[in-house]
Design an enzyme around this catalytic site. Structure first.
Site, PDB file in Angstrom:
ATOM      1  N   ASN A 212     -11.673   0.791  -6.816  1.00  0.00           N
ATOM      2  CA  ASN A 212     -10.474   1.463  -7.322  1.00  0.00           C
ATOM      3  C   ASN A 212     -10.780   2.894  -7.762  1.00  0.00           C
ATOM      4  OD1 ASN A 212      -8.741  -0.557  -6.724  1.00  0.00           O
ATOM      5  ND2 ASN A 212      -8.400  -1.246  -8.815  1.00  0.00           N
ATOM      6  N   CYS A 264      -2.887  -0.745 -11.725  1.00  0.00           N
ATOM      7  CA  CYS A 264      -4.333  -0.865 -11.468  1.00  0.00           C
ATOM      8  C   CYS A 264      -5.082   0.459 -11.565  1.00  0.00           C
ATOM      9  CB  CYS A 264      -4.575  -1.494 -10.109  1.00  0.00           C
ATOM     10  SG  CYS A 264      -4.021  -3.196 -10.063  1.00  0.00           S
TER      11      CYS A 264
HETATM   12  C1  UDX Z   1      -4.500  -0.679  -5.746  1.00  0.00           C
HETATM   13  C2  UDX Z   1      -5.616  -0.915  -4.711  1.00  0.00           C
HETATM   14  O1  UDX Z   1      -5.221  -0.336  -3.453  1.00  0.00           O
HETATM   15  C3  UDX Z   1      -5.877  -2.393  -4.538  1.00  0.00           C
HETATM   16  O2  UDX Z   1      -6.945  -2.620  -3.634  1.00  0.00           O
HETATM   17  C4  UDX Z   1      -6.211  -2.987  -5.896  1.00  0.00           C
HETATM   18  O3  UDX Z   1      -6.388  -4.392  -5.787  1.00  0.00           O
HETATM   19  C5  UDX Z   1      -5.108  -2.695  -6.897  1.00  0.00           C
HETATM   20  O4  UDX Z   1      -4.876  -1.288  -6.964  1.00  0.00           O
HETATM   21  P1  UDX Z   1      -1.830  -0.860  -5.729  1.00  0.00           P
HETATM   22  O5  UDX Z   1      -1.868  -0.444  -7.162  1.00  0.00           O
HETATM   23  O6  UDX Z   1      -0.944  -1.995  -5.322  1.00  0.00           O
HETATM   24  O7  UDX Z   1      -3.305  -1.259  -5.223  1.00  0.00           O
HETATM   25  O8  UDX Z   1      -1.342   0.400  -4.901  1.00  0.00           O
HETATM   26  P2  UDX Z   1      -1.907   1.383  -3.791  1.00  0.00           P
HETATM   27  O9  UDX Z   1      -1.209   1.114  -2.519  1.00  0.00           O
HETATM   28  O10 UDX Z   1      -3.364   1.409  -3.774  1.00  0.00           O
HETATM   29  O11 UDX Z   1      -1.347   2.775  -4.352  1.00  0.00           O
HETATM   30  C6  UDX Z   1      -1.732   3.239  -5.638  1.00  0.00           C
HETATM   31  C7  UDX Z   1      -1.041   4.519  -5.978  1.00  0.00           C
HETATM   32  O12 UDX Z   1      -1.614   5.598  -5.248  1.00  0.00           O
HETATM   33  C8  UDX Z   1       0.450   4.579  -5.690  1.00  0.00           C
HETATM   34  O13 UDX Z   1       1.096   5.209  -6.787  1.00  0.00           O
HETATM   35  C9  UDX Z   1       0.554   5.418  -4.446  1.00  0.00           C
HETATM   36  O14 UDX Z   1       1.771   6.094  -4.350  1.00  0.00           O
HETATM   37  C10 UDX Z   1      -0.602   6.385  -4.649  1.00  0.00           C
HETATM   38  N1  UDX Z   1      -1.146   6.953  -3.411  1.00  0.00           N
HETATM   39  C11 UDX Z   1      -1.745   6.162  -2.488  1.00  0.00           C
HETATM   40  C12 UDX Z   1      -1.091   8.334  -3.199  1.00  0.00           C
HETATM   41  O15 UDX Z   1      -0.576   9.089  -4.033  1.00  0.00           O
HETATM   42  N2  UDX Z   1      -1.652   8.864  -2.059  1.00  0.00           N
HETATM   43  C13 UDX Z   1      -2.247   8.090  -1.132  1.00  0.00           C
HETATM   44  O16 UDX Z   1      -2.711   8.633  -0.138  1.00  0.00           O
HETATM   45  C14 UDX Z   1      -2.286   6.689  -1.342  1.00  0.00           C
END
Ligand code: UDX
EC number: 1.1.1.22
Length: 437
Positions: A212, A264
């Site tokens: 993470n 997370c």
């Molecule tokens: C994350 C991890 O991906 C996952 O493996 C772990 O188990 C829990 O935390 P999640 O919180 O569901 O999962 O969301 P994720 O899809 O990872 O996105 C996290 C945040 O990053 C979101 O707010 C998303 O908008 C942002 N993000 C993601 C970006 O701003 N840019 C990106 O390129 C990717």
């Protein structure tokens, strides 16, 4: 196998349903009777694509039930701990009280040869401490740490087809009896070729926090590049495309925008820094402080850019905010960058209306002072500026001409860089992206 899943929040409800889907006989144990009632009725207490369908299907199979009674964990071969580890109020550290309470109340029900398998994200060192609690109560029971990597919005498929299985076991070795039990649980994904790695407790706990932290760093890296692009007139979207083709870098998680949120990434990097501090290794993670700071700066940047869009003042400007959830396909608003920016805009005198297809009930609980509007067209009505802050499909597909007919002023801030600037400008809009000329 007979399996118990302790804690039926986001992680636990999905895990329980998926374990039953794999053919196991599952009991989900949850202290909140309202959640138990909803789940027993075939409904998830949160929005997650395909989960409701799966719960309904399983209800008929009889392989999945939910209860508030911990004694029903008796006789399960594996007990998964899936309770939350939120950030402590006013501190960076993780609050372990739910994990501790779950293991302590489970301990007296454990039988010999049974396995307690932790899935919650915990500070390194927690598993070793919990293993002692388990052993004190039932010397022939075991503990393993089996972190979960699911993403909200893809939770069911991520659980049924994980990209790896990590087993942290006491001996750290392949012949640990806990390994055979976990292999039996995950027989189906393993048969499908999922890589499975056995390691010691501390390494398994760190795999989750390190993964993470890396993802958060990647997002903040590209957002830092967006800041530089803004200062030079370069385009971060083209930059990300061009660096992402190098497969040592990779194109995923390189979308610049208003930053990461959710239950997370933000809390996990903060808890990791706090734990490293306790261990005397804080220097190793000072960069994460910067990762967090870059992320928080994006929200302020949205406010600044909106002010610029509105001709220098926010006072009395009608702002339509599209999106409340921290990301699309989720109703989760924990640490949502969209809501945080909306609240800052309101504090600075803007007349804000927030819309979202799924997350408004949760938004109302966290930000009771923010006006929320379920109907997108009503939210857009006579707006002086439109802010796309969560990239739901319906917002990505907005038509600039149809939208123009609703608003007072054609000004749009694309907080996720998902719209085509040329198309919007051609329709008479002032378009601003993040990190784009
Ligand atoms: C994350 C991890 O991906 C996952 O493996 C772990 O188990 C829990 O935390 P999640 O919180 O569901 O999962 O969301 P994720 O899809 O990872 O996105 C996290 C945040 O990053 C979101 O707010 C998303 O908008 C942002 N993000 C993601 C970006 O701003 N840019 C990106 O390129 C990717």
């Amino acid at each position: 196998m007979r399996i118990s899943v302790i804690g039926c929040g986001y992680l636990g409800a999905v895990h329980a349903a998926c374990m039953a889907k794999l053919g196991h006989d599952v009991v989900g144990i949850e202290t909140d009777p309202a959640k138990v009632a909803e789940l027993s009725d075939g409904h998830a207490p949160f929005y997650e694509p395909v989960l409701d369908e799966l719960l309904k299907q399983l209800e008929e199979s009889g392989r999945l039930r939910f209860t508030t009674d911990m004694a029903e964990a008796r006789g399960s071969q594996v007990h998964f701990i899936c309770v939350g580890t939120p950030q402590k109020r006013g501190e960076n550290a993780a609050d372990l009280r739910f994990v501790d309470a779950a293991v302590e109340s489970l301990a007296s029900h454990l039988g010999p040869g049974e396995l307690v398998a932790g899935k919650s994200t915990v500070p390194v060192g927690t598993a070793a401490r919990l293993a002692d609690i388990v052993r004190e109560s039932q010397p022939a029971a075991m503990l393993a740490w089996n972190p979960e990597f699911l993403r909200e919005g893809h939770a069911v498929s991520d659980t049924l087809n994980p990209n790896r299985l990590v087993y942290g076991v006491d001996s750290g070795s392949e012949d640990d009896p806990a390994v055979a039990l976990l292999d039996e649980v995950y027989a189906e994904p393993l048969a499908a070729g999922t890589p499975r790695m056995v390691m010691d407790f501390a390494t398994a706990e760190l795999v989750k926090t390190a993964a993470n932290s890396f993802l958060a760093t990647k997002i903040s890296f590209i957002n830092a590049m967006a800041e530089v692009c803004e200062a030079t007139g370069a385009d971060v979207v083209r930059l990300a495309e061009a660096i992402g083709v190098d497969d040592r870098i990779g194109s995923k998680f390189l979308s610049a925008g208003i930053g990461f949120g959710g239950g997370c990434l933000p809390k996990d990097i903060r808890a990791f820094m706090a734990r490293a501090g306790e261990l005397g290794a804080d220097q190793a993670l000072t960069f994460l402080r910067e990762v967090d700071a870059i992320n928080m700066r994006r929200r302020t940047r949205v406010v600044e850019l909106t002010r610029q869009l509105c001709g220098g003042t926010l006072m009395g400007q009608r702002i339509a905010v599209l999106g409340a959830a921290f990301k699309p396909e989720s109703d989760d608003v924990r640490d949502s960058p969209a809501l945080s920016a909306a609240a800052q805009l309101q504090l600075q005198g803007a007349v804000v209306t927030v819309t979202d297809p799924q997350a408004l009930d949760n938004a109302a609980k966290r930000f009771p002072e923010l006006p929320l509007e379920p109907d997108m067209e009503t939210a857009l009505d006579r707006a002086d500026a439109v802010l796309l802050l969560t990239e739901w499909k319906q917002y990505r597909e907005l038509d600039p001409h149809e939208t123009a007919a609703l608003v007072a002023n054609r000004r749009i801030l694309d907080g996720r860089n998902v719209l085509d600037p040329a198309k919007w400008r051609a329709a008479g809009w002032t378009y601003k992206g993040l990190g784009r000329p």
